[in-house]
Design a protein around this motif. Structure first.
Motif, PDB file in Angstrom:
ATOM      1  N   ASN A  48      -7.085   5.125  -7.868  1.00  0.00           N
ATOM      2  CA  ASN A  48      -6.944   4.135  -8.937  1.00  0.00           C
ATOM      3  C   ASN A  48      -5.632   4.300  -9.703  1.00  0.00           C
ATOM      4  OD1 ASN A  48      -9.812   3.217  -8.663  1.00  0.00           O
ATOM      5  ND2 ASN A  48     -10.234   5.288  -9.396  1.00  0.00           N
ATOM      6  N   GLU A  84      -7.894  -7.329  -4.883  1.00  0.00           N
ATOM      7  CA  GLU A  84      -8.830  -6.255  -4.537  1.00  0.00           C
ATOM      8  C   GLU A  84      -8.419  -4.911  -5.134  1.00  0.00           C
ATOM      9  OE1 GLU A  84      -8.942  -6.280  -0.305  1.00  0.00           O
ATOM     10  OE2 GLU A  84     -10.330  -7.993  -0.170  1.00  0.00           O
ATOM     11  N   ASN A  85      -7.127  -4.677  -5.254  1.00  0.00           N
ATOM     12  CA  ASN A  85      -6.650  -3.371  -5.688  1.00  0.00           C
ATOM     13  C   ASN A  85      -6.200  -3.321  -7.144  1.00  0.00           C
ATOM     14  OD1 ASN A  85      -6.366  -1.500  -3.085  1.00  0.00           O
ATOM     15  ND2 ASN A  85      -5.834  -3.594  -2.496  1.00  0.00           N
ATOM     16  N   ASN A  86      -5.636  -4.396  -7.640  1.00  0.00           N
ATOM     17  CA  ASN A  86      -5.167  -4.445  -9.027  1.00  0.00           C
ATOM     18  C   ASN A  86      -5.459  -5.813  -9.631  1.00  0.00           C
ATOM     19  OD1 ASN A  86      -3.821  -1.776  -9.423  1.00  0.00           O
ATOM     20  ND2 ASN A  86      -2.589  -2.487  -7.698  1.00  0.00           N
ATOM     21  N   TRP A 132      -4.787  -8.687  -1.429  1.00  0.00           N
ATOM     22  CA  TRP A 132      -4.607  -7.258  -1.671  1.00  0.00           C
ATOM     23  C   TRP A 132      -4.502  -6.968  -3.161  1.00  0.00           C
ATOM     24  CZ3 TRP A 132      -1.250  -4.009  -4.115  1.00  0.00           C
ATOM     25  CH2 TRP A 132      -1.334  -2.655  -3.794  1.00  0.00           C
ATOM     26  N   ALA A 151       0.823  -1.209   0.000  1.00  0.00           N
ATOM     27  CA  ALA A 151       0.000   0.000   0.000  1.00  0.00           C
ATOM     28  C   ALA A 151       0.859   1.261   0.000  1.00  0.00           C
ATOM     29  CB  ALA A 151      -0.943  -0.012   1.206  1.00  0.00           C
ATOM     30  N   HIS A 154       2.238   1.706  -3.595  1.00  0.00           N
ATOM     31  CA  HIS A 154       1.106   2.061  -4.459  1.00  0.00           C
ATOM     32  C   HIS A 154       0.707   3.513  -4.227  1.00  0.00           C
ATOM     33  CE1 HIS A 154      -3.302   2.370  -5.243  1.00  0.00           C
ATOM     34  NE2 HIS A 154      -2.971   1.713  -6.335  1.00  0.00           N
ATOM     35  N   ASN A 155       0.627   3.916  -2.970  1.00  0.00           N
ATOM     36  CA  ASN A 155       0.190   5.266  -2.634  1.00  0.00           C
ATOM     37  C   ASN A 155       1.209   6.307  -3.069  1.00  0.00           C
ATOM     38  OD1 ASN A 155      -1.889   6.894  -1.335  1.00  0.00           O
ATOM     39  ND2 ASN A 155      -0.338   7.364   0.219  1.00  0.00           N
TER      40      ASN A 155
END
Length: 399
Positions: free
Chosen positions: A202, A256-258, A253, A145, A148-149
C-alpha cells in the motif's frame, strides 16, 4: 458518544511538508516523455534525447497556474502588473526496475523524488519503433507497477533502517517511563505500523492515519506519502481523436491500486509543436487545423496544484493584481505570511471581497455599496478566490 455541544473539532492534518513553496516532480521510466513534457510545459530546453539517463541532475522551473478569475480582475482593475500563482516543477531522471536496490542511478534519483512534495507520474502510451523502451515493449500497466513498486520498496528500506536503529533502545525502556519515553515508544509503534502497511503493498497516502500518526509520518519524507497525478503520454494522432488503446487498462490499474487519483492524457509531440509557436494568431491557426484541439497543460497544472492542497487568494489594485499561494484551510495570518512576515505578525483584521460577489456587483465601489464587504479576524479561514486587504497594527496593509 457524540461530541459535546460547542466542542471544537480538531483540524485534520495533511501529509507532507507545511508551507506554500511546494514542488512537484516529474517521475517515470526512462524514455517515456518526461523531459519532453517538462520542456514543453516550462518552455525550457532540457535535453530530451532517445537514450536512458539523458537527464541526470534534476531541472527545476516554475509554471503559471491558469485562473480565469485573475484574468477578470486584471481586466477590471487594469493594473500596472498582473502576477499569477506559480507551481514549481522538477524534471527527475528515469527510474528502472531495481532502483530501490541501486540499479541504474536509482539511489540518486530516489533521493531527488524525496525532495519534492508531489508527483507527476508520466507513463508511455504510444508505440514508436524509433524510441527505445527500457523494458522492450510498450506495456503501460507494467511500467506503472514498476515505478509504484520501486517507490514502495524504498520506503520499506528507509522505515526498516529507522526500526533497526531504534528497536533495541525502545525495548530497553520497558513499560511506563517518562513522558518523553512514552512519546518515543508511540512514535516507534507508528513507524512499525506504517512499515507494515507499505510492506503489504500500500501507499502511505492511502492509509487512514490519525493526526498524531501524520506528525510522525511527516518526519520521514516517505515517497509513497506524496500525492500522484498520472499523465499518459499518447501519440498526437490519438490525442486529437481522443482515443488510445492503452488508456482503459491504465485507468483500471489506477482505480484498483490508487482509487481517486487523477489520470490525464496528453501528447508530448502535440505540446512540443504548440509550445514552439510564439505568435498567438499562429497558435490559434495551429489548433484550428487540428479540429479545435487544446493543450492539456492547464488541466495538468491546476490538478497538480490542487493535489498539493494549495489554493490562492488575490490582492488587487491599480499597481498590481496578484494571486498568492497558501495551503487550503489556512488562517488569515498564514495567508498574510505568504506576502510578508511583518504583515502577519501585526495583523488586526482583513477586509474580504468574495470573488463571486465582486463579479456580480461589477465593481469594488458597487460591492461596498451593497454591503458585501466582509470583515474577518486574523484567526478566520481564508477561502479560495478571496480578494483581501490585510490591516496591520503597524499601519501597514497589503491590497
Amino acid at each position: 458518544m457524540a461530541p459535546k455541544k460547542g466542542a471544537a473539532t480538531e483540524d485534520k492534518l495533511q501529509l507532507g511538508r507545511p508551507g506554500n513553496n511546494l514542488k512537484i516532480g516529474v517521475v517515470g521510466l526512462p524514455n517515456v516523455g518526461k523531459s519532453t513534457f517538462f520542456n514543453a510545459i516550462t518552455h525550457s530546453s532540457v535535453a530530451a534525447e532517445n537514450y536512458p539517463f539523458c537527464t541526470i541532475d534534476p531541472e527545476e522551473s516554475r509554471v503559471a497556474v491558469p485562473d480565469e478569475r485573475l484574468d477578470w480582475l486584471n481586466a477590471q482593475y487594469k493594473p500596472g502588473a498582473r502576477i499569477p500563482a506559480y507551481l514549481a516543477v522538477i524534471d527527475i531522471a528515469g527510474l528502472v526496475k531495481g532502483a530501490a536496490e541501486g540499479q541504474g542511478l536509482g539511489n540518486a534519483f530516489l533521493s531527488h523524488i524525496s525532495s519534492v512534495d508531489g508527483i507527476f507520474h508520466v507513463v508511455r502510451a504510444f508505440a514508436d519503433p524509433d524510441v527505445v523502451h527500457v523494458e522492450g515493449e510498450v506495456e503501460p500497466v507494467r511500467d506503472l507497477a514498476i515505478i509504484h513498486n520501486e517507490l514502495r520498496l524504498k520506503d520499506v528500506a528507509m522505515l526498516n533502517k529507522y526500526i533497526d536503529a531504534n528497536q533495541r533502545n525502545i525495548e530497553r525502556m520497558g513499560s511506563g517511563g517518562s513522558v518523553d519515553d512514552r512519546k518515543r515508544k508511540d512514535d516507534f509503534a507508528t513507524i512499525v505500523k506504517v512499515r507494515d502497511w507499505v510492506q503489504a503493498g500500500n501507499d502511505v497516502r492511502k492509509g487512514d492515519w490519525s493526526n498524531r500518526e501524520i506528525e510522525v509520518i511527516n518526519t520521514q519524507y516517505l515517497l509513497t506519502a506524496k500525492p500522484v497525478t498520472y499523465l499518459a503520454n499518447v501519440s498526437e494522432k490519438d490525442y486529437l481523436r481522443k482515443k488510445n488503446k492503452f488508456l482503459p487498462a491504465i485507468k483500471k490499474w489506477i482505480d484498483e491500486n490508487n482509487p481517486g487519483d487523477k489520470l490525464i492524457p496528453f501528447s508530448g509531440a502535440f505540446e512540443t509543436a504548440l509550445a514552439a509557436i510564439e505568435d498567438p494568431q499562429a497558435q490559434a491557426a495551429f489548433l484550428a487545423e487540428r479540429g479545435g484541439a487544446a493543450s492539456a497543460f492547464p488541466k495538468i497544472i491546476t490538478t497538480g496544484y490542487d493535489s498539493l492542497h494549495l489554493m490562492h487568494f488575490f490582492t488587487a489594485g491599480e499597481k498590481e493584481v496578484r494571486a498568492w499561494t497558501c495551503r487550503k484551510g489556512a488562517k488569515m495570518t498564514e495567508a498574510a505570511r505568504s506576502i510578508h512576515n511583518d504583515i502577519a505578525d501585526s495583523l488586526i483584521q482583513v477586509d474580504v471581497m468574495r470573488f463571486e460577489d465582486l463579479k456580480a456587483a461589477g465593481s469594488e465601489a458597487d460591492l461596498k455599496a451593497a454591503g458585501k464587504l466582509i470583515i474577518r479576524g486574523k484567526d478566520a479561514r481564508i477561502e479560495d478566490g478571496d480578494i483581501v486587504y490585510f490591516r496591520s497594527g503597524q499601519g501597514k496593509a497589503k491590497k
